[in-house]
Design an enzyme around this catalytic site. Structure first.
Site, mmCIF file in Angstrom:
data_model
loop_
_atom_site.group_PDB
_atom_site.id
_atom_site.type_symbol
_atom_site.label_atom_id
_atom_site.label_comp_id
_atom_site.label_asym_id
_atom_site.label_seq_id
_atom_site.Cartn_x
_atom_site.Cartn_y
_atom_site.Cartn_z
ATOM 1 N N GLY A 608 3.040 -2.623 11.965
ATOM 2 C CA GLY A 608 2.437 -1.301 11.998
ATOM 3 C C GLY A 608 1.085 -1.341 11.339
ATOM 4 C CG PHE A 610 0.505 0.552 5.827
ATOM 5 C CD1 PHE A 610 -0.679 0.770 5.156
ATOM 6 C CD2 PHE A 610 1.275 1.642 6.203
ATOM 7 C CE1 PHE A 610 -1.081 2.047 4.843
ATOM 8 C CE2 PHE A 610 0.861 2.922 5.901
ATOM 9 C CZ PHE A 610 -0.317 3.132 5.221
ATOM 10 C CG ASP A 725 0.587 6.636 11.088
ATOM 11 O OD1 ASP A 725 0.397 7.206 12.188
ATOM 12 O OD2 ASP A 725 0.610 5.398 10.962
#
Ligand SMILES: *[C@@H]1O[C@H](CO)[C@@H](O)[C@H](O)[C@H]1NC(C)=O
Ligand SMILES: *[C@@H]1O[C@H](CO)[C@@H](O)[C@H](O)[C@H]1NC(C)=O
Ligand SMILES: *[C@@H]1O[C@H](CO)[C@@H](O)[C@H](O)[C@H]1NC(C)=O
Ligand SMILES: *[C@@H]1O[C@H](CO)[C@@H](O)[C@H](O)[C@H]1NC(C)=O
Ligand SMILES: *[C@@H]1O[C@H](CO)[C@@H](O)[C@H](O)[C@H]1NC(C)=O
Ligand SMILES: *[C@@H]1O[C@H](CO)[C@@H](O)[C@H](O)[C@H]1NC(C)=O
Ligand SMILES: *[C@@H]1O[C@H](CO)[C@@H](O)[C@H](O)[C@H]1NC(C)=O
Length: 926
Positions: A608, A610, A725
């Site tokens: 994702g 991150f 998000d």
């Protein structure tokens, strides 16, 4: 003249007495200003005194904007070590009290991590104090029945920062207030005490409440996050006196205000700290409106999932036997959830809507029995009451042992080691030691103890005895030889005399009795003094004995402490590189442990914004998800550790649990619980759909779970957190297909008070709030937008952005769904894989979803309102499901097609269907 004067004098005296009574606070009040320096009386008439009898800890002065109350400008703090720090207060046995501890951090230690520590009531763990804001007062209250003449309130290190306390307040109750049948085994921990219809934000307390309970105003949302107030709810108030002289005696001022449901209902949703649990829950009612001759006010409580409770009808005036009189129905033992929704609904034959003045919910907190040796050690410390070591207070073992004691790790611990070396003890060896049946090691060396060595046969586990360097006289008792486990006995440098018992000499034992001028080895009575037994076998035996004892010792001393304080080298390394305590808030995983758990990052389970997520399994079998952050996610280690310590403070059942972190070798890693059923996205579109996908009711439940997680971020955290998000790949499903939100908290926190924070726009195309995108002003309504998109996905089974599905010129689910819904064509967007659903619940969600994706944040509902709608839809769907399953009760007739009726068909409207047996769960009217 004389009589007049005397009368006048008497009158003055009477007035004086009256005045005195009104100024003097209640007997049995103790108000400790921790860290304070002198007595003072505050503006509401409470007499505060400093805690200067407390010899331990340090004092700090703090200054916090808007908090001028003197008792909050000082505090006392304690080292974050293995010890506990206790306040002892005198109470009257068999009397009920309220004890309140408050904590205003005020950044007293300028640490960049907020403290988190434990408070206990005697041996009972009372609460963990979690400071989440430097300027907010944290408070804990407990109602208890005193069983001893003193109580101990102790602070101890739990996780981070130094334990501290601002005030400690003890309030004595009268008569049978808060009497309950569980009070010998349980405390009542105060969770909610709400004054409905309050005229201001200020809580009601002393002197309005003679017992100084604090009644929170229902207009302060923060108190219990009170939300979901029904339309038509009105505040009312009266100046008439209210008769409150019964039951729990709520203050008159609280009973003089109320809310009424003009439209027939009162609804509320609130958070209950410490729940789910069993609780004591009571409502306080008094009729304070003038009802016309033909008016009636009758209503029922509706608690979701607790339909039995809805049978009893409240008719305040009748129940209280008059107007302006207290009626207090409630439940002594009720299981309640963390988020409590309740409703009072008028009965169909009532002309007036429900009325509510106040309510109180307390959690049952089980009392700990305490450790096994309490009476023995109490007798010991009483005999040395002036010695510092005897003043640690509280239970000898729980929750942390006294500094000179070690305890077993049993549920009811007993004392295994006493270390009182060099504490200036004099007189004979206290017999209390001989009564500690679990004792393994006793250190009394380097004191001035005199007299004979007592009989220790009551301590069969004794392994090590240090009695050297005292003034003990008399024989070395032969009973010592009968102690089966004795391995080391040191009695050197005393005044012992006679012969060393042969039993001791024959024993496999380290024995030192040098320096006792008149003590000689038995048998040959020779000139050999100062002999260590087995001198022929000599050093070997001694060596073996020492080795054995070294191996055995840690076992014997196995206390809970040991595991807890094992420093891991790597975490030390980290702390030293960071140079601060930020990292201590969260658990640190050494990189090697993570490499082992993930088999060197073998199995990738996701990726994702991150970073990449790997599967792992810890040594203890726990499955974890390991997120390796992309390198540029965090500018500095400091920033990383701050984020991590924030993360570790966020806990909710609908948020993926954060377990710890690692930062080594240039890698920044976060460790989470592993969610067995993957992401919602996979279930809606991916391989996990198994052809059919998840059914509608399951989708609704997932939506409810996720929304609750988001609600917690928005309202349960201070300052609140905006996710930024939200998307179906950030909603994860556990073994039981319950949903949890992930990837939260790794973002700037919402600024408290301000309505937005400005920052670089972040989010995922398709979910991104257009208003936020344009203005770059982030609010919690941006999350609501994203959640609206998720709802549309749940309805349609379509991805948020798609090149094919939405037809011409339309790539976006919002536009597409809006077009269909607004033209009344909901069928056109429903996922073709969905079969059994009620169209009405589908409409509800579709309409709410459209509200969520409104262009302007101000027009979108709060996430709490969305939850309400989802819950309604679930209720409809459950009713419809029952109908589909062919059961033919009252509900099913209403359901299949016009479930609009179902919405109003709650337990109130259909009395005949409900009242089977009122007696089973009739509330306890007192
Ligand atoms: C402060 O108040 C306590 C009782 O509240 C009393 O025992 C003590 O003597 C007072 N101290 C001073 C200095 O007035
Ligand atoms: C706190 O303030 C008081 C009064 O101003 C002062 O006497 C005391 O020294 C201060 N204590 C600390 C620890 O700064
Ligand atoms: C402090 O008080 C001022 C004025 O009363 C108010 O505007 C401000 O919001 C308050 N600040 C806090 C943190 O409560
Ligand atoms: C306080 O407790 C935590 C958690 O058990 C521990 O990691 C920490 O080392 C303790 N602090 C000290 C100074 O012992
Ligand atoms: C406590 O009880 C006594 C005696 O029953 C009564 O006189 C007194 O008013 C009560 N105090 C309060 C605050 O109710
Ligand atoms: C509540 O009642 C008022 C007047 O009685 C009415 O105007 C309003 O629409 C009602 N609201 C709801 C949600 O039923
Ligand atoms: C016995 O005690 C004496 C005096 O403390 C000390 O000098 C000696 O080393 C001890 N012997 C052993 C074997 O520990």
């Amino acid at each position: 003249m004389g009589t007049v004067r005397i009368l006048f004098l008497l009158f003055s005296l009477y007035v004086l007495l009256l005045m005195d009574a009104s100024i003097a606070q209640m007997p049995g009040f103790i108000s400790l200003d921790c860290g304070g320096s002198e007595n003072f009386t505050d503006e509401i008439g409470l007499n505060w005194s400093p805690d200067n009898y407390m010899l331990r800890g340090k004092i700090a002065n703090i200054s916090v904007a808007n908090e001028t109350r003197r008792q909050y400008t000082t505090l006392r703090y304690f080292p974050a070590d293995n010890n506990k720090y206790c306040y002892r207060l005198n109470v009257i046995s068999r009397t009920r009290y309220l004890i309140r501890a408050t904590f205003l951090y005020g950044d007293f230690d300028n640490n960049n991590v907020y403290p988190k520590f434990d408070i206990s009531f005697g041996p009972t763990h009372w609460a963990m104090i979690v400071i989440s804001d430097a300027n907010t007062i944290e408070s804990q209250e407990l109602i208890f029945l005193a069983t001893d003449p003193t109580i101990s309130i102790c602070l101890s290190n739990a996780t981070t920062g130094q334990p501290f306390i601002s005030t400690l307040e003890l309030r004595q109750f009268n008569g049978s207030i808060y009497f309950n049948q569980y009070e010998n085994q349980f405390f009542l921990s105060v969770s909610a005490r709400i004054n409905f219809g309050a005229e201001s934000d200020a809580p009601v307390r002393y002197p309005d409440d003679p017992f100084d309970r604090i009644w929170q105003s229902d207009s302060v949302k923060k108190a219990n996050y009170l939300v979901d107030v029904a339309p038509g709810t009105e505040k009312i108030a009266t100046r008439m006196p209210i008769d409150v002289s019964r039951d729990e005696r709520p203050p008159e001022k609280v009973m003089q205000t109320a809310v009424v449901g003009r439209n027939g209902s009162l609804t509320y949703r609130l958070n209950l700290d410490g729940f789910p649990a069993s609780g004591w829950a009571f409502s306080y009612f008094a009729e304070i409106e003038d009802l016309g001759p033909s008016d009636t006010r009758k209503f029922r409580l509706v608690l979701p999932g607790n339909s039995d409770l809805s049978k009893a009808v409240v008719n305040i005036q009748e129940n209280a036997q008059g107007k302006y009189r207290l009626y207090e129905p409630g439940y002594y033992n009720l299981s309640l959830p963390f988020v409590l929704s309740f409703r009072f609904g008028k009965t169909s034959d009532s002309t007036m809507g429900p009325l509510l003045n106040a309510m109180e919910i307390n959690k049952y907190l089980r009392k700990s029995d305490g450790s096994a040796d309490v009476p023995t050690l109490a007798a010991l410390t009483a005999a040395y009451s002036s010695a510092e070591w005897a003043q640690e207070g509280g239970d000898p073992c729980l929750p942390a042992p006294w500094s000179w004691v070690e305890c077993s790790s049993d549920p009811q611990p007993s004392i295994v080691s006493i270390k009182l070396s060099g504490k200036n003890l004099s007189g004979p060896i206290p017999v209390e030691f001989t009564k500690l049946s679990g004792l393994v090691a006793l250190w009394l060396d380097n004191n001035s103890l005199s007299g004979p060595i007592p009989d220790f046969s009551g301590c069969p586990n004794l392994k090590i005895m240090h009695l050297e360097d005292n003034r003990l006289n008399g024989d070395l008792p032969s009973s010592l030889a009968d102690l089966p486990n004795l391995r080391e006995l040191y009695v050197q440098n005393n005044l012992l005399s006679g012969k060393v018992p042969s039993g001791l000499l024959d024993k496999d034992l380290v024995l030192n009795y040098t320096g006792n001028v008149d003590l000689r080895k038995g048998g040959n009575g020779g000139k050999h003094r100062n002999i260590i037994i087995g001198s022929t076998v000599g050093a070997v035996v001694l060596l073996i004995a020492t080795i054995t004892s070294c191996i055995l010792m840690p076992k014997g001393k196995k206390t809970r402490k040991q595991g807890k304080f094992q420093p891991s080298l790597t975490s030390q390394k980290l702390v030293s590189t960071l140079g601060d305590t930020a990292a201590e808030a969260a658990h640190y995983f050494p990189l090697s442990e993570i490499e082992d758990a993930t088999k060197n990052f073998e199995r990738k389970i996701g990726s994702g914004g991150f970073g990449v997520v790997y599967y792992g399994r810890l040594e203890d079998g726990k499955e974890i998800a390991v997120k390796v952050l992309t390198n540029d996610s965090f500018q500095s280690k400091r920033e990383f550790s701050n984020e991590v310590s924030l993360l570790s403070r966020i806990h909710h059942r609908n948020l993926v649990q954060f377990l710890g972190y690692c930062q080594e070798d240039g890698k920044s890693i976060l460790v989470y619980e592993f969610m067995h059923n993957g992401t919602l996205k996979e279930h809606l579109y991916g391989l996990l759909t198994h052809g059919r996908g998840i059914n509608w009711i399951k989708r609704l439940e997932i939506a409810e779970d996720a929304a609750k997680g988001i609600e917690y971020l928005h309202t349960g955290c201070v300052p609140s957190i905006i996710h930024r998000d939200l998307k179906t790949s950030n909603i994860l499903l556990d073994k039981n297909m319950r949903a949890k939100v992930s990837d939260f908290g790794l973002s700037k926190l919402a600024v408290d008070g301000a309505s937005h924070v400005s920052s670089i726009v972040r989010g995922t195309v398709g979910y991104l709030d257009p208003e936020y995108y344009i203005s770059q002003q982030l609010t919690d309504k941006s999350d609501v937008y994203s959640f609206g998109v998720i709802l549309l996905e749940l309805i349609s089974g379509q991805e948020a952005i798609s090149n094919e599905s939405f037809g011409m010129n339309c790539r976006n689910i919002v536009q597409w769904a809006k077009m269909h819904i607004e033209s009344g064509d909901i069928q056109g967007i429903i996922d073709p894989r969905l079969h059994d659903y009620d169209i009405q619940s589908m409409w509800k969600i579709a309409e709410k979803a459209l509200m969520c994706v409104q262009a302007h944040g101000s027009m979108r509902p709060s996430i709490s309102e969305v939850i309400k709608e989802i819950q309604d839809a679930i209720t409809i769907e459950k009713g419809a499901e029952t109908a589909r399953e062919g059961s033919s009760d009252e509900i099913s007739r209403h359901s299949a097609h016009s479930s609009l009726n179902l919405v109003s068909l709650d337990l109130v409207a259909s009395e005949h269907y409900l009242s089977i047996d009122d007696s089973i769960t009739r509330p306890a009217a007192r």
